[in-house]
Design a protein around this motif. Sequence first.
Motif, PDB file in Angstrom:
ATOM      1  N   VAL A 103       0.841  -1.194   0.000  1.00  0.00           N
ATOM      2  CA  VAL A 103       0.000   0.000   0.000  1.00  0.00           C
ATOM      3  C   VAL A 103       0.877   1.244   0.000  1.00  0.00           C
ATOM      4  N   ILE A 104       0.581   2.176  -0.891  1.00  0.00           N
ATOM      5  CA  ILE A 104       1.279   3.463  -0.924  1.00  0.00           C
ATOM      6  C   ILE A 104       0.618   4.382   0.099  1.00  0.00           C
ATOM      7  N   LEU A 105       1.423   4.998   0.960  1.00  0.00           N
ATOM      8  CA  LEU A 105       0.915   5.839   2.044  1.00  0.00           C
ATOM      9  C   LEU A 105       1.275   7.300   1.823  1.00  0.00           C
ATOM     10  N   THR A 106       0.564   8.170   2.532  1.00  0.00           N
ATOM     11  CA  THR A 106       0.942   9.577   2.570  1.00  0.00           C
ATOM     12  C   THR A 106       2.066   9.747   3.587  1.00  0.00           C
ATOM     13  N   LYS A 107       2.588  10.958   3.703  1.00  0.00           N
ATOM     14  CA  LYS A 107       3.666  11.205   4.665  1.00  0.00           C
ATOM     15  C   LYS A 107       3.208  10.956   6.101  1.00  0.00           C
ATOM     16  N   GLY A 108       1.894  11.091   6.332  1.00  0.00           N
ATOM     17  CA  GLY A 108       1.356  10.853   7.671  1.00  0.00           C
ATOM     18  C   GLY A 108       0.928   9.422   7.892  1.00  0.00           C
ATOM     19  N   TYR A 109       1.316   8.522   6.969  1.00  0.00           N
ATOM     20  CA  TYR A 109       1.012   7.084   7.048  1.00  0.00           C
ATOM     21  C   TYR A 109      -0.482   6.781   6.973  1.00  0.00           C
ATOM     22  N   ASN A 110      -1.176   7.546   6.154  1.00  0.00           N
ATOM     23  CA  ASN A 110      -2.563   7.237   5.815  1.00  0.00           C
ATOM     24  C   ASN A 110      -2.596   6.594   4.434  1.00  0.00           C
ATOM     25  N   PRO A 111      -3.568   5.701   4.179  1.00  0.00           N
ATOM     26  CA  PRO A 111      -3.579   4.996   2.881  1.00  0.00           C
ATOM     27  C   PRO A 111      -3.842   5.934   1.722  1.00  0.00           C
ATOM     28  N   LYS A 112      -3.046   5.755   0.666  1.00  0.00           N
ATOM     29  CA  LYS A 112      -3.201   6.566  -0.535  1.00  0.00           C
ATOM     30  C   LYS A 112      -3.738   5.722  -1.680  1.00  0.00           C
ATOM     31  N   ASN A 113      -3.128   4.584  -1.905  1.00  0.00           N
ATOM     32  CA  ASN A 113      -3.567   3.686  -2.977  1.00  0.00           C
ATOM     33  C   ASN A 113      -2.838   2.350  -2.850  1.00  0.00           C
ATOM     34  N   VAL A 114      -3.404   1.343  -3.475  1.00  0.00           N
ATOM     35  CA  VAL A 114      -2.733   0.049  -3.536  1.00  0.00           C
ATOM     36  C   VAL A 114      -1.644   0.106  -4.602  1.00  0.00           C
ATOM     37  N   LYS A 115      -0.482  -0.446  -4.296  1.00  0.00           N
ATOM     38  CA  LYS A 115       0.627  -0.491  -5.260  1.00  0.00           C
ATOM     39  C   LYS A 115       0.315  -1.590  -6.282  1.00  0.00           C
ATOM     40  N   ARG A 116       0.074  -1.187  -7.531  1.00  0.00           N
ATOM     41  CA  ARG A 116      -0.407  -2.129  -8.554  1.00  0.00           C
ATOM     42  C   ARG A 116       0.578  -2.341  -9.700  1.00  0.00           C
ATOM     43  N   ASP A 117       1.795  -1.827  -9.593  1.00  0.00           N
ATOM     44  CA  ASP A 117       2.704  -1.926 -10.732  1.00  0.00           C
ATOM     45  C   ASP A 117       3.052  -3.366 -11.074  1.00  0.00           C
ATOM     46  N   THR A 118       3.096  -4.252 -10.071  1.00  0.00           N
ATOM     47  CA  THR A 118       3.430  -5.659 -10.331  1.00  0.00           C
ATOM     48  C   THR A 118       2.356  -6.311 -11.196  1.00  0.00           C
ATOM     49  N   VAL A 119       1.102  -6.086 -10.830  1.00  0.00           N
ATOM     50  CA  VAL A 119      -0.009  -6.649 -11.604  1.00  0.00           C
ATOM     51  C   VAL A 119      -0.030  -6.072 -13.013  1.00  0.00           C
ATOM     52  N   LEU A 120       0.206  -4.761 -13.113  1.00  0.00           N
ATOM     53  CA  LEU A 120       0.183  -4.107 -14.418  1.00  0.00           C
ATOM     54  C   LEU A 120       1.278  -4.644 -15.336  1.00  0.00           C
ATOM     55  N   VAL A 121       2.502  -4.735 -14.805  1.00  0.00           N
ATOM     56  CA  VAL A 121       3.631  -5.227 -15.612  1.00  0.00           C
ATOM     57  C   VAL A 121       3.398  -6.680 -16.025  1.00  0.00           C
ATOM     58  N   PHE A 122       2.887  -7.493 -15.089  1.00  0.00           N
ATOM     59  CA  PHE A 122       2.622  -8.898 -15.421  1.00  0.00           C
ATOM     60  C   PHE A 122       1.570  -9.011 -16.526  1.00  0.00           C
ATOM     61  N   THR A 123       0.514  -8.190 -16.456  1.00  0.00           N
ATOM     62  CA  THR A 123      -0.541  -8.238 -17.467  1.00  0.00           C
ATOM     63  C   THR A 123      -0.008  -7.848 -18.839  1.00  0.00           C
ATOM     64  N   VAL A 124       0.768  -6.752 -18.889  1.00  0.00           N
ATOM     65  CA  VAL A 124       1.364  -6.324 -20.158  1.00  0.00           C
ATOM     66  C   VAL A 124       2.317  -7.396 -20.673  1.00  0.00           C
ATOM     67  N   GLY A 125       3.119  -7.962 -19.768  1.00  0.00           N
ATOM     68  CA  GLY A 125       4.052  -9.013 -20.154  1.00  0.00           C
ATOM     69  C   GLY A 125       3.344 -10.244 -20.686  1.00  0.00           C
ATOM     70  N   LEU A 126       2.215 -10.591 -20.071  1.00  0.00           N
ATOM     71  CA  LEU A 126       1.441 -11.749 -20.536  1.00  0.00           C
ATOM     72  C   LEU A 126       0.917 -11.519 -21.943  1.00  0.00           C
ATOM     73  N   VAL A 127       0.458 -10.295 -22.211  1.00  0.00           N
ATOM     74  CA  VAL A 127      -0.014  -9.959 -23.566  1.00  0.00           C
ATOM     75  C   VAL A 127       1.123 -10.104 -24.572  1.00  0.00           C
ATOM     76  N   VAL A 128       2.302  -9.578 -24.203  1.00  0.00           N
ATOM     77  CA  VAL A 128       3.468  -9.679 -25.092  1.00  0.00           C
ATOM     78  C   VAL A 128       3.833 -11.140 -25.331  1.00  0.00           C
ATOM     79  N   PHE A 129       3.809 -11.943 -24.275  1.00  0.00           N
ATOM     80  CA  PHE A 129       4.153 -13.367 -24.399  1.00  0.00           C
ATOM     81  C   PHE A 129       3.167 -14.077 -25.335  1.00  0.00           C
ATOM     82  N   LEU A 130       1.881 -13.802 -25.168  1.00  0.00           N
ATOM     83  CA  LEU A 130       0.871 -14.433 -26.019  1.00  0.00           C
ATOM     84  C   LEU A 130       1.021 -13.996 -27.478  1.00  0.00           C
ATOM     85  N   LEU A 131       1.425 -12.726 -27.674  1.00  0.00           N
ATOM     86  CA  LEU A 131       1.654 -12.251 -29.041  1.00  0.00           C
ATOM     87  C   LEU A 131       2.817 -13.010 -29.685  1.00  0.00           C
ATOM     88  N   TYR A 132       3.829 -13.320 -28.895  1.00  0.00           N
ATOM     89  CA  TYR A 132       4.961 -14.087 -29.427  1.00  0.00           C
ATOM     90  C   TYR A 132       4.577 -15.524 -29.736  1.00  0.00           C
TER      91      TYR A 132
END
Length: 360
Positions: A103-132
């Motif tokens: 979870v990405i937090l603010t400077k005061g340690y309140n929730p800002k958003n879920v860290k989703r870059d892993t899911v995003l990169v995996f999804t894009v990578g899966l599309v690339v793999f299927l294209l190959y």
Amino acid sequence: MRGKFMKKNLRILLIVGLIVAFVTGLTYFDSFMYHDPVMKVEQVKNLDRSTSTDEYKNTDTQITQRVTGKLLNTSNKGQTVSFKNTYYRSQLTDTKYNVGQQVILTKGYNPKNVKRDTVLVFTVGLVVFLLYCMKFDRRKLFISVLINIAIFYGFMQIIIQKHNSVLLPLTVITALLISATALLVILGPTYQALMAYSSTIIATTAALVLSVFVLGMSGYSGVHVELNDFELQPYKGVFFAQVIFSVLGVILDETMDISSSLIEMKKELTDVKESTLFKSGINIGRELIGPLINILLFIVIAENLNVVLLYLSNGNSIGYTMEMTLSLGITQLLISGIGIILTVPVTSLIASKVITKKVQ
């Protein structure tokens, strides 16, 4: 020879798969690259729960949870922090946090958003793999997508600077550039690309002109263009910009299918007549019309289903709900349908004349 080719393909797929897995793994441990604190959730405890029901018998539950975890970055890395989070079970505008999430937090340690870059990169990578996995020129696809993303980015930058004052003419220019880029990169500077491009432009223009005329004659009766999301202005400009982009893609696909089929037919039957090619194009187009219109219908339903359910669950009648939520989608569908139907004779006529002279 075939065995060597198969081994080479398997080797490429293995390399691409390993690259996707490696890059995805890196994003899971890239919290040090974030300026904001990132916390890994280790414990979630529900503190309170309350259920509410409105006058239309819609029920939702509000839950308050205590989320605890350790910081993965900043100078306080390893420190245990916690925060309270309140969410509704429907999660329309809020988020439920689970153990294992980052979870990405603010400077005061309140929730800002879920860290989703892993899911995003995996999804894009899966599309690339299927294209190959598919046997086609992937380089052309990637190049056309990248160029069109750059064109659309430029489109958005100009719109932001001009505050929608040139939305419609700029949409037309962008649509022309995007379709031309896709055809030139994928098909190359060939007569096939020229056929598909000219057919797309003629059919799209005819559909839009005819639709504007009919809507103008009816005074836009029952078509609430002012109901565009977030009440974007100018209403009609935003609506027709949406129509142009939506109809362009499906017509472009249709013209390529018809023209490619007729080219292959000419190669197989070198003495085939122009009239026979035209009739064959019409027959091919007839088979495409139904599936394409149904696809657009499903897209309209999928885009508006949540709003339709929201209206119905708040006591609105079916007629009022359809008018307020689906009128724009159905209008776009009808305009696209006109374009799809007009594309068949237009593409068949242009392709039959050009192919007869060019393909030997």
